[in-house]
Write a protein that holds these residues in place. Structure first.
Motif, PDB file in Angstrom:
ATOM      1  N   TYR A 125       0.659  -1.258  -0.130  1.00  0.00           N
ATOM      2  CA  TYR A 125      -0.018  -0.068   0.057  1.00  0.00           C
ATOM      3  C   TYR A 125       0.805   1.332   0.033  1.00  0.00           C
ATOM      4  CZ  TYR A 125      -4.579  -2.423   0.858  1.00  0.00           C
ATOM      5  OH  TYR A 125      -5.540  -3.204   0.610  1.00  0.00           O
ATOM      6  N   ASN A 126       2.072   1.237   0.805  1.00  0.00           N
ATOM      7  CA  ASN A 126       2.844   2.494   0.795  1.00  0.00           C
ATOM      8  C   ASN A 126       3.482   2.960  -0.571  1.00  0.00           C
ATOM      9  OD1 ASN A 126       4.558   0.279   1.079  1.00  0.00           O
ATOM     10  ND2 ASN A 126       5.749   1.214   2.937  1.00  0.00           N
ATOM     11  N   VAL A 127       3.544   2.202  -1.448  1.00  0.00           N
ATOM     12  CA  VAL A 127       4.449   2.489  -2.746  1.00  0.00           C
ATOM     13  C   VAL A 127       3.642   2.244  -3.844  1.00  0.00           C
ATOM     14  CG1 VAL A 127       6.729   1.998  -1.806  1.00  0.00           C
ATOM     15  CG2 VAL A 127       5.583   0.096  -2.910  1.00  0.00           C
ATOM     16  N   GLY A 128       2.301   1.690  -3.772  1.00  0.00           N
ATOM     17  CA  GLY A 128       1.474   1.110  -5.108  1.00  0.00           C
ATOM     18  C   GLY A 128       1.102   2.132  -5.786  1.00  0.00           C
ATOM     19  N   THR A 129       0.553   3.516  -5.333  1.00  0.00           N
ATOM     20  CA  THR A 129       0.267   4.579  -6.423  1.00  0.00           C
ATOM     21  C   THR A 129       1.759   5.211  -6.918  1.00  0.00           C
ATOM     22  OG1 THR A 129      -1.542   5.166  -4.906  1.00  0.00           O
ATOM     23  CG2 THR A 129      -0.844   6.638  -6.585  1.00  0.00           C
ATOM     24  N   ALA A 130       2.710   5.248  -6.099  1.00  0.00           N
ATOM     25  CA  ALA A 130       3.895   5.822  -6.827  1.00  0.00           C
ATOM     26  C   ALA A 130       4.538   5.044  -8.001  1.00  0.00           C
ATOM     27  CB  ALA A 130       5.040   5.837  -5.501  1.00  0.00           C
ATOM     28  N   LEU A 131       4.663   3.621  -7.758  1.00  0.00           N
ATOM     29  CA  LEU A 131       4.921   2.715  -9.025  1.00  0.00           C
ATOM     30  C   LEU A 131       3.899   2.768  -9.891  1.00  0.00           C
ATOM     31  CD1 LEU A 131       6.092  -0.441  -6.646  1.00  0.00           C
ATOM     32  CD2 LEU A 131       7.550   0.958  -8.233  1.00  0.00           C
ATOM     33  N   PHE A 132       2.657   2.791  -9.792  1.00  0.00           N
ATOM     34  CA  PHE A 132       1.754   2.992 -10.834  1.00  0.00           C
ATOM     35  C   PHE A 132       1.942   4.174 -11.914  1.00  0.00           C
ATOM     36  CE2 PHE A 132      -2.878   3.793 -12.104  1.00  0.00           C
ATOM     37  CZ  PHE A 132      -3.176   2.609 -13.077  1.00  0.00           C
ATOM     38  N   VAL A 133       2.315   5.349 -10.956  1.00  0.00           N
ATOM     39  CA  VAL A 133       2.416   6.559 -11.940  1.00  0.00           C
ATOM     40  C   VAL A 133       3.714   6.301 -12.483  1.00  0.00           C
ATOM     41  CG1 VAL A 133       2.957   9.050 -11.654  1.00  0.00           C
ATOM     42  CG2 VAL A 133       0.844   8.031 -10.079  1.00  0.00           C
ATOM     43  N   ARG A 134       4.715   5.593 -12.047  1.00  0.00           N
ATOM     44  CA  ARG A 134       5.820   5.638 -12.829  1.00  0.00           C
ATOM     45  C   ARG A 134       5.802   4.746 -13.970  1.00  0.00           C
ATOM     46  NH1 ARG A 134      11.040   3.444  -9.548  1.00  0.00           N
ATOM     47  NH2 ARG A 134      10.960   1.245 -10.381  1.00  0.00           N
ATOM     48  N   TRP A 135       5.010   3.769 -13.934  1.00  0.00           N
ATOM     49  CA  TRP A 135       4.675   2.851 -15.084  1.00  0.00           C
ATOM     50  C   TRP A 135       3.922   3.555 -16.012  1.00  0.00           C
ATOM     51  CZ3 TRP A 135       3.442  -1.501 -11.280  1.00  0.00           C
ATOM     52  CH2 TRP A 135       4.686  -2.016 -10.709  1.00  0.00           C
ATOM     53  N   LEU A 136       3.013   4.461 -15.870  1.00  0.00           N
ATOM     54  CA  LEU A 136       2.142   5.106 -16.823  1.00  0.00           C
ATOM     55  C   LEU A 136       3.027   6.426 -17.230  1.00  0.00           C
ATOM     56  CD1 LEU A 136      -1.186   5.301 -14.793  1.00  0.00           C
ATOM     57  CD2 LEU A 136      -0.813   4.160 -16.738  1.00  0.00           C
ATOM     58  N   SER A 137       4.080   6.933 -16.598  1.00  0.00           N
ATOM     59  CA  SER A 137       4.730   8.042 -16.934  1.00  0.00           C
ATOM     60  C   SER A 137       6.013   7.990 -17.890  1.00  0.00           C
ATOM     61  CB  SER A 137       4.765   8.897 -15.727  1.00  0.00           C
ATOM     62  OG  SER A 137       3.841   9.122 -15.066  1.00  0.00           O
ATOM     63  N   LEU A 138       5.918   6.793 -18.605  1.00  0.00           N
ATOM     64  CA  LEU A 138       7.291   6.408 -19.452  1.00  0.00           C
ATOM     65  C   LEU A 138       7.203   7.502 -20.615  1.00  0.00           C
ATOM     66  CD1 LEU A 138       6.987   2.774 -19.086  1.00  0.00           C
ATOM     67  CD2 LEU A 138       8.667   4.246 -17.989  1.00  0.00           C
ATOM     68  N   ASP A 139       8.190   7.880 -21.175  1.00  0.00           N
ATOM     69  CA  ASP A 139       8.446   8.456 -22.164  1.00  0.00           C
ATOM     70  C   ASP A 139       8.223   7.810 -23.454  1.00  0.00           C
ATOM     71  OD1 ASP A 139       8.895  11.059 -21.092  1.00  0.00           O
ATOM     72  OD2 ASP A 139      11.013  10.632 -21.179  1.00  0.00           O
ATOM     73  N   LYS A 140       8.790   6.470 -23.420  1.00  0.00           N
ATOM     74  CA  LYS A 140       8.545   5.790 -24.788  1.00  0.00           C
ATOM     75  C   LYS A 140       7.189   5.201 -24.608  1.00  0.00           C
ATOM     76  CE  LYS A 140      10.523   1.592 -26.964  1.00  0.00           C
ATOM     77  NZ  LYS A 140      11.461   0.426 -26.772  1.00  0.00           N
ATOM     78  N   TRP A 141       6.387   5.168 -25.634  1.00  0.00           N
ATOM     79  CA  TRP A 141       5.077   4.523 -25.471  1.00  0.00           C
ATOM     80  C   TRP A 141       4.767   4.050 -26.944  1.00  0.00           C
ATOM     81  CZ3 TRP A 141       2.737   4.154 -21.035  1.00  0.00           C
ATOM     82  CH2 TRP A 141       1.397   3.591 -20.855  1.00  0.00           C
ATOM     83  N   PRO A 142       4.235   2.836 -27.063  1.00  0.00           N
ATOM     84  CA  PRO A 142       3.899   1.709 -26.165  1.00  0.00           C
ATOM     85  C   PRO A 142       5.108   1.374 -25.013  1.00  0.00           C
ATOM     86  CG  PRO A 142       2.952   1.002 -28.202  1.00  0.00           C
ATOM     87  CD  PRO A 142       3.940   2.107 -28.274  1.00  0.00           C
ATOM     88  N   PRO A 143       4.758   1.053 -23.834  1.00  0.00           N
ATOM     89  CA  PRO A 143       5.600   0.770 -23.028  1.00  0.00           C
ATOM     90  C   PRO A 143       6.221  -0.739 -23.219  1.00  0.00           C
ATOM     91  CG  PRO A 143       3.446   0.516 -21.774  1.00  0.00           C
ATOM     92  CD  PRO A 143       3.317   0.874 -23.358  1.00  0.00           C
ATOM     93  N   TRP A 144       7.240  -0.938 -22.203  1.00  0.00           N
ATOM     94  CA  TRP A 144       8.003  -2.318 -22.211  1.00  0.00           C
ATOM     95  C   TRP A 144       7.148  -3.261 -21.588  1.00  0.00           C
ATOM     96  CZ3 TRP A 144       8.562  -4.479 -17.483  1.00  0.00           C
ATOM     97  CH2 TRP A 144       8.492  -3.740 -16.340  1.00  0.00           C
ATOM     98  N   TRP A 145       6.177  -2.732 -20.962  1.00  0.00           N
ATOM     99  CA  TRP A 145       5.319  -3.819 -20.242  1.00  0.00           C
ATOM    100  C   TRP A 145       3.858  -4.008 -21.117  1.00  0.00           C
ATOM    101  CZ3 TRP A 145       0.624  -1.227 -19.299  1.00  0.00           C
ATOM    102  CH2 TRP A 145       0.607   0.048 -18.993  1.00  0.00           C
ATOM    103  N   ARG A 146       3.511  -5.368 -21.030  1.00  0.00           N
ATOM    104  CA  ARG A 146       2.289  -5.598 -21.873  1.00  0.00           C
ATOM    105  C   ARG A 146       1.123  -5.358 -21.078  1.00  0.00           C
ATOM    106  NH1 ARG A 146       2.999 -11.333 -24.898  1.00  0.00           N
ATOM    107  NH2 ARG A 146       4.798 -10.254 -25.403  1.00  0.00           N
TER     108      ARG A 146
END
Length: 279
Positions: A125-146
């Motif tokens: 819970y204490n890092v969930g939102t921060a990690l989520f925003v990081r994965w959404l905020s990538l410059d390269k898109w589509p992202p590395w994750w599927r």
């Protein structure tokens, strides 16, 4: 072919044998219901032969389900107490689990998991939102994750999928929706966890889409931070800190007297596009 994981002891037995308990400081809540964990592991689709990146596996409940679905799992765990239990899972899976003892906020997950990996996690819970925003905020898109399949507090999940004009709608909704599609895949009762958290939870599933042409991530972030940072003020006031934004509002059909929560995701993108084309 799905992964063979027969003969594993119940998770409760593993937790007792290794003397594990959820660490509140690390935002841990263990999920032990095997059927529920299998349902979560099915949300991304067929994982047979796929790589899954997992943050905070703890004693390995979701990890078991992912391995059982045939995935190879790269798991990041900062709680050293959990490592022996995870090592047993690695052996049981025939070496399909790689555990990185580290803080998930401080590693390069793309390098560790590789292009095309799914991300699935009962996020602390204490890092969930921060990690989520990081994965959404990538410059390269589509992202590395599927895809993303992530457990959140239900309140956070509702903010991610919120629509304009609702109390939950804000910066997180725009960041999640402007170039991907988030859905609440599963609601999870607090009683499913050990110890039970004070709030209900939900699993959010996110599929990346195409980035709208002419709008950059930096500009979308800047606009949403300013607009929702003073969400009770009219846009002509809240967007003053973004050079040129107020002047461009009428050119994209947005009344400067509206407030941030009334703007659709498409209107934020239109304003970002106008700003980027004027620079």
């Amino acid at each position: 072919m799905t992964g063979k994981m027969q003969g594993l002891p119940p998770l409760r037995d593993v937790i007792a044998r290794h003397g594990l308990s959820a660490n509140k400081a690390l935002g841990q809540n263990f999920l032990l219901d095997g059927q529920l964990l299998d349902r979560i592991a099915r949300i991304p689709g067929d994982l047979d032969g796929q790589t899954v990146y997992e943050v905070g596996p703890g004693p390995g409940g979701l990890t078991r389900a992912l391995l059982g679905a045939g995935a190879s799992v790269v798991a990041v765990e900062r709680d050293d107490r959990c490592l022996p239990a995870l090592a047993e899972l690695d052996i049981a899976s025939g070496g399909r689990l790689r555990v990185i003892s580290a803080d998930a906020m401080k590693i390069d997950e793309r390098t560790e998991a590789g292009e095309g990996a799914h991300i699935a996690s009962n996020l602390p819970y204490n890092v969930g939102t921060a990690l989520f925003v990081r994965w959404l905020s990538l410059d390269k898109w589509p992202p590395w994750w599927r895809s993303l399949t992530l457990m959140f507090q239900k309140e956070v999940a509702e903010r991610i999928v919120a629509k304009p004009g609702t109390p939950a709608y804000g910066r997180l909704a725009v960041l999640a929706q402007w170039r991907s599609t988030p859905t609440i895949a599963l609601n999870v009762h607090r009683s499913a966890f050990v110890p039970p958290p004070k709030v209900m939870s939900a699993v959010v599933h996110v599929i990346p889409g195409d980035q709208p042409e002419g709008a950059s991530m930096v500009t979308v972030e800047t606009l949403t931070a300013a607009a929702f940072g003073q969400r009770r003020k009219m846009l002509r006031q809240s967007l003053k800190s973004v050079k040129g934004a107020v002047d461009l509002l009428p050119t994209v059909g947005i009344d400067p007297e509206r407030r941030a929560e009334t703007l659709s995701v498409e209107e934020f993108v239109a304003l970002a596009r106008a700003l980027d084309s004027n620079r």
